[in-house]
Scaffold this motif. Structure first.
Motif, PDB file in Angstrom:
ATOM      1  N   LEU A  55       0.827  -1.206   0.000  1.00  0.00           N
ATOM      2  CA  LEU A  55       0.000   0.000   0.000  1.00  0.00           C
ATOM      3  C   LEU A  55       0.862   1.257   0.000  1.00  0.00           C
ATOM      4  O   LEU A  55       0.547   2.246  -0.674  1.00  0.00           O
ATOM      5  N   ARG A  56       1.971   1.219   0.727  1.00  0.00           N
ATOM      6  CA  ARG A  56       2.879   2.375   0.736  1.00  0.00           C
ATOM      7  C   ARG A  56       3.470   2.611  -0.657  1.00  0.00           C
ATOM      8  O   ARG A  56       3.625   3.752  -1.094  1.00  0.00           O
ATOM      9  N   SER A  57       3.797   1.519  -1.344  1.00  0.00           N
ATOM     10  CA  SER A  57       4.384   1.660  -2.678  1.00  0.00           C
ATOM     11  C   SER A  57       3.367   2.246  -3.665  1.00  0.00           C
ATOM     12  O   SER A  57       3.724   3.076  -4.514  1.00  0.00           O
ATOM     13  N   GLY A 116     -17.346  -3.961  15.382  1.00  0.00           N
ATOM     14  CA  GLY A 116     -17.259  -3.135  16.586  1.00  0.00           C
ATOM     15  C   GLY A 116     -15.864  -2.613  16.840  1.00  0.00           C
ATOM     16  O   GLY A 116     -15.230  -2.003  15.975  1.00  0.00           O
ATOM     17  N   GLN A 117     -15.358  -2.851  18.059  1.00  0.00           N
ATOM     18  CA  GLN A 117     -14.048  -2.328  18.445  1.00  0.00           C
ATOM     19  C   GLN A 117     -12.914  -2.880  17.591  1.00  0.00           C
ATOM     20  O   GLN A 117     -11.878  -2.238  17.434  1.00  0.00           O
ATOM     21  N   GLU A 118     -13.104  -4.047  16.997  1.00  0.00           N
ATOM     22  CA  GLU A 118     -12.081  -4.607  16.115  1.00  0.00           C
ATOM     23  C   GLU A 118     -11.864  -3.693  14.911  1.00  0.00           C
ATOM     24  O   GLU A 118     -10.746  -3.542  14.424  1.00  0.00           O
ATOM     25  N   ALA A 119     -12.948  -3.057  14.427  1.00  0.00           N
ATOM     26  CA  ALA A 119     -12.829  -2.127  13.304  1.00  0.00           C
ATOM     27  C   ALA A 119     -11.944  -0.940  13.681  1.00  0.00           C
ATOM     28  O   ALA A 119     -11.179  -0.438  12.852  1.00  0.00           O
ATOM     29  N   VAL A 120     -12.022  -0.497  14.935  1.00  0.00           N
ATOM     30  CA  VAL A 120     -11.191   0.614  15.394  1.00  0.00           C
ATOM     31  C   VAL A 120      -9.724   0.191  15.427  1.00  0.00           C
ATOM     32  O   VAL A 120      -8.834   0.945  15.011  1.00  0.00           O
ATOM     33  N   ARG A 121      -9.459  -1.014  15.916  1.00  0.00           N
ATOM     34  CA  ARG A 121      -8.078  -1.508  15.973  1.00  0.00           C
ATOM     35  C   ARG A 121      -7.496  -1.636  14.566  1.00  0.00           C
ATOM     36  O   ARG A 121      -6.332  -1.267  14.319  1.00  0.00           O
ATOM     37  N   ILE A 122      -8.302  -2.146  13.619  1.00  0.00           N
ATOM     38  CA  ILE A 122      -7.850  -2.276  12.231  1.00  0.00           C
ATOM     39  C   ILE A 122      -7.557  -0.896  11.641  1.00  0.00           C
ATOM     40  O   ILE A 122      -6.542  -0.686  10.965  1.00  0.00           O
ATOM     41  N   ALA A 123      -8.448   0.056  11.939  1.00  0.00           N
ATOM     42  CA  ALA A 123      -8.259   1.421  11.436  1.00  0.00           C
ATOM     43  C   ALA A 123      -6.960   2.020  11.959  1.00  0.00           C
ATOM     44  O   ALA A 123      -6.244   2.715  11.224  1.00  0.00           O
ATOM     45  N   GLU A 124      -6.634   1.748  13.199  1.00  0.00           N
ATOM     46  CA  GLU A 124      -5.385   2.264  13.777  1.00  0.00           C
ATOM     47  C   GLU A 124      -4.180   1.754  12.995  1.00  0.00           C
ATOM     48  O   GLU A 124      -3.228   2.507  12.725  1.00  0.00           O
ATOM     49  N   GLY A 125      -4.201   0.462  12.631  1.00  0.00           N
ATOM     50  CA  GLY A 125      -3.079  -0.123  11.892  1.00  0.00           C
ATOM     51  C   GLY A 125      -2.907   0.503  10.517  1.00  0.00           C
ATOM     52  O   GLY A 125      -1.792   0.861  10.112  1.00  0.00           O
ATOM     53  N   PHE A 126      -3.993   0.647   9.778  1.00  0.00           N
ATOM     54  CA  PHE A 126      -3.910   1.240   8.438  1.00  0.00           C
ATOM     55  C   PHE A 126      -3.531   2.720   8.521  1.00  0.00           C
ATOM     56  O   PHE A 126      -2.778   3.220   7.681  1.00  0.00           O
ATOM     57  N   HIS A 127      -4.055   3.421   9.515  1.00  0.00           N
ATOM     58  CA  HIS A 127      -3.764   4.847   9.639  1.00  0.00           C
ATOM     59  C   HIS A 127      -2.274   5.074   9.914  1.00  0.00           C
ATOM     60  O   HIS A 127      -1.650   5.986   9.352  1.00  0.00           O
ATOM     61  N   ALA A 128      -1.700   4.228  10.767  1.00  0.00           N
ATOM     62  CA  ALA A 128      -0.277   4.355  11.079  1.00  0.00           C
ATOM     63  C   ALA A 128       0.581   4.066   9.848  1.00  0.00           C
ATOM     64  O   ALA A 128       1.652   4.660   9.666  1.00  0.00           O
ATOM     65  N   ALA A 129       0.119   3.163   8.976  1.00  0.00           N
ATOM     66  CA  ALA A 129       0.920   2.752   7.827  1.00  0.00           C
ATOM     67  C   ALA A 129       0.825   3.726   6.655  1.00  0.00           C
ATOM     68  O   ALA A 129       1.845   4.079   6.045  1.00  0.00           O
ATOM     69  N   VAL A 130      -0.409   4.154   6.306  1.00  0.00           N
ATOM     70  CA  VAL A 130      -0.555   4.947   5.077  1.00  0.00           C
ATOM     71  C   VAL A 130      -1.233   6.298   5.299  1.00  0.00           C
ATOM     72  O   VAL A 130      -1.303   7.111   4.367  1.00  0.00           O
ATOM     73  N   GLY A 131      -1.751   6.560   6.486  1.00  0.00           N
ATOM     74  CA  GLY A 131      -2.393   7.849   6.739  1.00  0.00           C
ATOM     75  C   GLY A 131      -3.766   7.948   6.097  1.00  0.00           C
ATOM     76  O   GLY A 131      -3.906   8.430   4.967  1.00  0.00           O
ATOM     77  N   LEU A 132      -4.792   7.489   6.783  1.00  0.00           N
ATOM     78  CA  LEU A 132      -6.161   7.501   6.248  1.00  0.00           C
ATOM     79  C   LEU A 132      -6.710   8.919   6.217  1.00  0.00           C
ATOM     80  O   LEU A 132      -6.410   9.754   7.076  1.00  0.00           O
ATOM     81  N   THR A 133      -7.536   9.184   5.204  1.00  0.00           N
ATOM     82  CA  THR A 133      -8.258  10.462   5.154  1.00  0.00           C
ATOM     83  C   THR A 133      -9.725  10.291   5.504  1.00  0.00           C
ATOM     84  O   THR A 133     -10.436  11.284   5.702  1.00  0.00           O
ATOM     85  N   GLY A 134     -10.184   9.050   5.575  1.00  0.00           N
ATOM     86  CA  GLY A 134     -11.575   8.812   5.919  1.00  0.00           C
ATOM     87  C   GLY A 134     -11.862   7.334   6.047  1.00  0.00           C
ATOM     88  O   GLY A 134     -11.024   6.480   5.722  1.00  0.00           O
ATOM     89  N   VAL A 135     -13.075   7.017   6.534  1.00  0.00           N
ATOM     90  CA  VAL A 135     -13.499   5.634   6.758  1.00  0.00           C
ATOM     91  C   VAL A 135     -14.872   5.432   6.137  1.00  0.00           C
ATOM     92  O   VAL A 135     -15.720   6.334   6.168  1.00  0.00           O
ATOM     93  N   VAL A 136     -15.068   4.247   5.545  1.00  0.00           N
ATOM     94  CA  VAL A 136     -16.389   3.822   5.074  1.00  0.00           C
ATOM     95  C   VAL A 136     -16.784   2.608   5.905  1.00  0.00           C
ATOM     96  O   VAL A 136     -16.067   1.598   5.909  1.00  0.00           O
TER      97      VAL A 136
END
Length: 462
Positions: A204-206, A225-245
């Motif tokens: 994803l970074r590439s 539920g809370q698992e979605a938040v944990r997953i979001a944290e991982g992706f945000h740290a890696a590529v910098g999310l601008t939003g969530v669906v």
């Protein structure tokens, strides 16, 4: 979504509204119940704690405790803090200075990325844009096939399919092609994994470095539920999310992910998926969502859904027949009105968007979709003349209709009886309309509040 939480909050807030005076002890007792409701909805405990601290600090203010109706003030405070918790203002989408605007859709396998890509493409096309889709998943051949099928269904072109394992090269090539084709928005359906591992993040970074996307949207399963938040944290740290669906929010999701993501990450929710149909992608509005959680309804959302799915020309024609006396409302019109409502989605989902509708009323309004199909089958088994003039349906004709529709004769008779009663009621309403309009003119000689004249009454009722 949010049904149980909404019922619990509504119960607490009703008790506040019934009190003439609210003490700090009463407030603490009510907020303890709110806390339990939030945690049961799988809201992050830190988010729940901060939310309650803010509500209590504002509710203990002198203006609230000494107001004429402190309960109503507390309801407003809870609403305002819910809006802040959900993200406050809806962020404007980022557009590229030179088209196309590139949107990466990332997430785990099974979260709904491919379906969301097609839905978002359809939404952009409806807004007059020229979107295109790209299948960037070289590891799951079915993903490209699925996206191709969905692209044809929503009328959005598919620019590229995986031809190798280099996602960055694929995305870069698709971007060049999109520029030549005059595409305004390029939607990249990225590969996923069963879990967020480092090889996925490297890929994803590439891709991010190769195409420099304006938006990186995480597609997350709202049921987790809370698992979605944990997953979001991982992706945000890696590529910098601008939003969530958030997808699958039409099920029995408790709402914890929607109420936690912004508070934990500061990343806004942009859309929610509310069904499998191409049009079931709703722009997330924190204020309207807070209103639905507190059972205040979402009339704006209901109107938007009607505008997207209902034929306004046919609706106006039916309205004139119903209230304007422009011809007799017949079974063909009745069938069309049923089909228009069906286009907007399940009746229960529509009622949730109306103010004051609680869980008990929703249970009573549960309509079996098969019943609607049975009505359609009965009416479609009639001749055009029988639909225009139901009174000619004698015993032999009714028997033929019952046989043709595969429904019992009793159902045919019941439908015709209910239709006769409805048409009789419409005639009575038409007779009352002139009197009602005169009364409205006398009460509002300068016109209806909000600028409408008394002649607008029929449109308001319709």
């Amino acid at each position: 979504m949010f049904e149980r939480l909404g019922d619990r909050l509504d119960g607490v807030l009703k008790r506040f509204r019934q009190r003439g005076v609210i003490t700090e002890k009463m407030l603490d007792e009510g907020l303890r119940e709110v806390r339990r409701a939030l945690l049961e909805a799988d809201v992050n405990f830190r988010v729940a704690r901060d939310f309650l601290d803010k509500v209590k600090a504002r509710a203990l203010g002198e203006d609230v405790l000494k107001s004429v109706r402190p309960g109503d003030q507390i309801v407003k405070i809870v609403h305002d803090e819910l809006v802040a918790l959900l993200g406050e203002a809806v962020p404007e989408p980022v557009e590229a200075a030179v088209p196309p605007t590139v949107i990466m859709l990332v997430g785990l396998q099974g979260s709904g990325k491919t379906t969301t890509a097609a839905k978002l493409g359809r939404r952009l096309a409806k807004e007059g844009r020229r979107p295109a889709l790209v299948a960037c998943d070289p590891y799951r051949p079915a993903a490209a096939d699925q996206l191709e099928t969905l692209a044809e269904r929503v009328g959005v072109p598919l620019l590229a399919r995986p031809s190798g394992s280099d996602m960055a090269a694929l995305a870069s090539g698709a971007l060049d092609e999109a520029r030549r084709a005059g595409v305004t928005h390029l939607l990249l359906d990225m590969a996923g994994r069963l879990q967020a591992d480092e090889p996925l993040m490297d890929e994803l970074r590439s891709v991010k470095a190769a195409v420099e996307p304006q938006e990186i949207l995480l597609v997350a399963d709202g049921m987790t539920g809370q698992e979605a938040v944990r997953i979001a944290e991982g992706f945000h740290a890696a590529v910098g999310l601008t939003g969530v669906v958030l997808t699958k929010m039409d099920g029995d999701a408790r709402g914890g992910a929607a109420l936690s993501i912004y508070g934990v990450l500061g990343v806004p929710i942009r859309f929610v998926g509310t069904g499998e149909r191409p049009e079931d992608l709703t722009l997330f509005d924190p204020e309207r969502m807070a209103g639905r959680i507190l059972q205040m309804g979402d009339i704006v959302g209901l109107v938007e859904r009607a505008q997207q799915t209902v034929d306004l020309g046919e609706t106006e024609r039916l309205q004139k027949k119903l209230l304007g006396g422009k011809g007799e409302f017949d079974l063909a019109d009745f069938l069309l009105s049923i089909q228009q409502i069906q286009k907007m989605g399940p009746l229960k989902g529509l009622l949730k968007m109306m103010p004051g509708v609680d869980a008990r009323m929703l249970d009573q309004a549960e309509v079996d979709p098969r019943r609607v199909r049975h009505l359609e089958a009965i009416i479609l088994s009639m001749t055009p003349e029988e639909r225009r003039r139901p009174e000619i349906l004698n015993g032999s004709r009714r028997a033929r209709v019952a046989k043709g529709s595969g429904r019992p004769l009793q159902e045919v008779n019941r439908l015709l009886k209910q239709f006769r009663e409805m048409r009789k009621m419409m005639k009575q309403m038409r007779k009352l309309m002139p009197r009602m309009q005169k009364q409205m003119q006398g009460q509002f000689p300068g016109g209806m509040p909000g600028g409408g004249g008394a002649g607008d009454l029929g449109r308001l009722i319709g």
